[in-house]
Design a protein around this motif. Sequence first.
Motif, PDB file in Angstrom:
ATOM      1  N   LYS A  76      29.037  -7.402 -30.062  1.00  0.00           N
ATOM      2  CA  LYS A  76      28.257  -8.084 -30.992  1.00  0.00           C
ATOM      3  C   LYS A  76      29.008  -8.586 -32.364  1.00  0.00           C
ATOM      4  O   LYS A  76      28.769  -9.903 -32.999  1.00  0.00           O
ATOM      5  CB  LYS A  76      26.975  -7.385 -31.746  1.00  0.00           C
ATOM      6  CG  LYS A  76      26.001  -6.877 -30.789  1.00  0.00           C
ATOM      7  CD  LYS A  76      25.513  -8.008 -30.128  1.00  0.00           C
ATOM      8  CE  LYS A  76      24.492  -8.066 -28.879  1.00  0.00           C
ATOM      9  NZ  LYS A  76      24.298  -9.295 -28.082  1.00  0.00           N
ATOM     10  N   THR A  79      30.191 -11.881 -31.170  1.00  0.00           N
ATOM     11  CA  THR A  79      29.618 -12.926 -30.768  1.00  0.00           C
ATOM     12  C   THR A  79      28.945 -13.566 -32.146  1.00  0.00           C
ATOM     13  O   THR A  79      28.382 -14.270 -32.152  1.00  0.00           O
ATOM     14  CB  THR A  79      28.670 -12.577 -29.731  1.00  0.00           C
ATOM     15  OG1 THR A  79      27.708 -11.389 -30.352  1.00  0.00           O
ATOM     16  CG2 THR A  79      29.143 -12.388 -28.426  1.00  0.00           C
ATOM     17  N   GLN A  80      28.459 -12.538 -33.156  1.00  0.00           N
ATOM     18  CA  GLN A  80      27.917 -13.004 -34.338  1.00  0.00           C
ATOM     19  C   GLN A  80      29.014 -13.508 -35.526  1.00  0.00           C
ATOM     20  O   GLN A  80      28.482 -14.084 -36.317  1.00  0.00           O
ATOM     21  CB  GLN A  80      27.157 -11.685 -35.154  1.00  0.00           C
ATOM     22  CG  GLN A  80      27.953 -10.673 -35.640  1.00  0.00           C
ATOM     23  CD  GLN A  80      27.081  -9.515 -35.897  1.00  0.00           C
ATOM     24  OE1 GLN A  80      26.095  -9.311 -35.697  1.00  0.00           O
ATOM     25  NE2 GLN A  80      27.555  -8.667 -37.072  1.00  0.00           N
ATOM     26  N   THR A  82      30.813 -15.964 -37.017  1.00  0.00           N
ATOM     27  CA  THR A  82      30.874 -17.689 -37.097  1.00  0.00           C
ATOM     28  C   THR A  82      31.823 -17.995 -38.163  1.00  0.00           C
ATOM     29  O   THR A  82      31.882 -19.313 -38.383  1.00  0.00           O
ATOM     30  CB  THR A  82      29.625 -17.921 -37.618  1.00  0.00           C
ATOM     31  OG1 THR A  82      29.259 -17.432 -38.769  1.00  0.00           O
ATOM     32  CG2 THR A  82      28.172 -17.738 -36.602  1.00  0.00           C
ATOM     33  N   GLU A 137      28.041  -7.224 -41.724  1.00  0.00           N
ATOM     34  CA  GLU A 137      28.287  -7.528 -40.360  1.00  0.00           C
ATOM     35  C   GLU A 137      27.982  -6.140 -39.594  1.00  0.00           C
ATOM     36  O   GLU A 137      27.521  -6.212 -38.524  1.00  0.00           O
ATOM     37  CB  GLU A 137      29.817  -8.185 -40.149  1.00  0.00           C
ATOM     38  CG  GLU A 137      29.902  -9.273 -40.689  1.00  0.00           C
ATOM     39  CD  GLU A 137      31.159  -9.988 -40.589  1.00  0.00           C
ATOM     40  OE1 GLU A 137      32.137  -9.277 -40.005  1.00  0.00           O
ATOM     41  OE2 GLU A 137      31.416 -11.058 -41.095  1.00  0.00           O
ATOM     42  N   THR A 140      24.090  -5.489 -39.316  1.00  0.00           N
ATOM     43  CA  THR A 140      23.614  -6.495 -38.207  1.00  0.00           C
ATOM     44  C   THR A 140      23.991  -6.044 -36.673  1.00  0.00           C
ATOM     45  O   THR A 140      22.987  -6.030 -35.980  1.00  0.00           O
ATOM     46  CB  THR A 140      23.951  -7.793 -38.506  1.00  0.00           C
ATOM     47  OG1 THR A 140      23.543  -8.183 -39.807  1.00  0.00           O
ATOM     48  CG2 THR A 140      23.357  -8.846 -37.670  1.00  0.00           C
TER      49      THR A 140
END
Length: 151
Positions: A76, A79-80, A82, A137, A140
């Motif tokens: 994750k 993928t998270q 950005t 991060e 989340t």
Amino acid sequence: MNQIFRSAGVIVLGVGAFAWMSMQSEKNFDRTVEHYNLNPAQIEFTRSCMNSLRAHSKEFKGGAKSHTGCGCVASKLATQNTSGTSVDYQTMALAFGSVVKFSEGDDNQSVDALGLMQELTTTHGLSYGETMTVITELGTATDVCKSARLP
């Protein structure tokens, strides 16, 4: 003489049980690596995450096993992300260890936020902004992965 054989038998059974549990754990870890398609940096993060949980006798609140939850978090984080830069898994592993260390007091709810911030900034050398980003991060990703299960 009979006592010696019984004692030896108990030791052999104990060693055998430990070896079987270790094999099962490694098999589950391998399944996690395959399921989340983890790269070497993510695998190291996953192992560090598992060690942090074990060292502080913590687990994921949603019931995820350590190998699955940690593998999910590693996945994750990628993928998270950005930001356009690659995830610094070494920093994330250090930060995760600190988060685990300072999370949940005796009331099972409180967090020693001051201790966490001090360790991340003073001991690990992160700036205040970096510390907030890393905590956000990890938080989340951990929230998404707290009840992760392998198929």
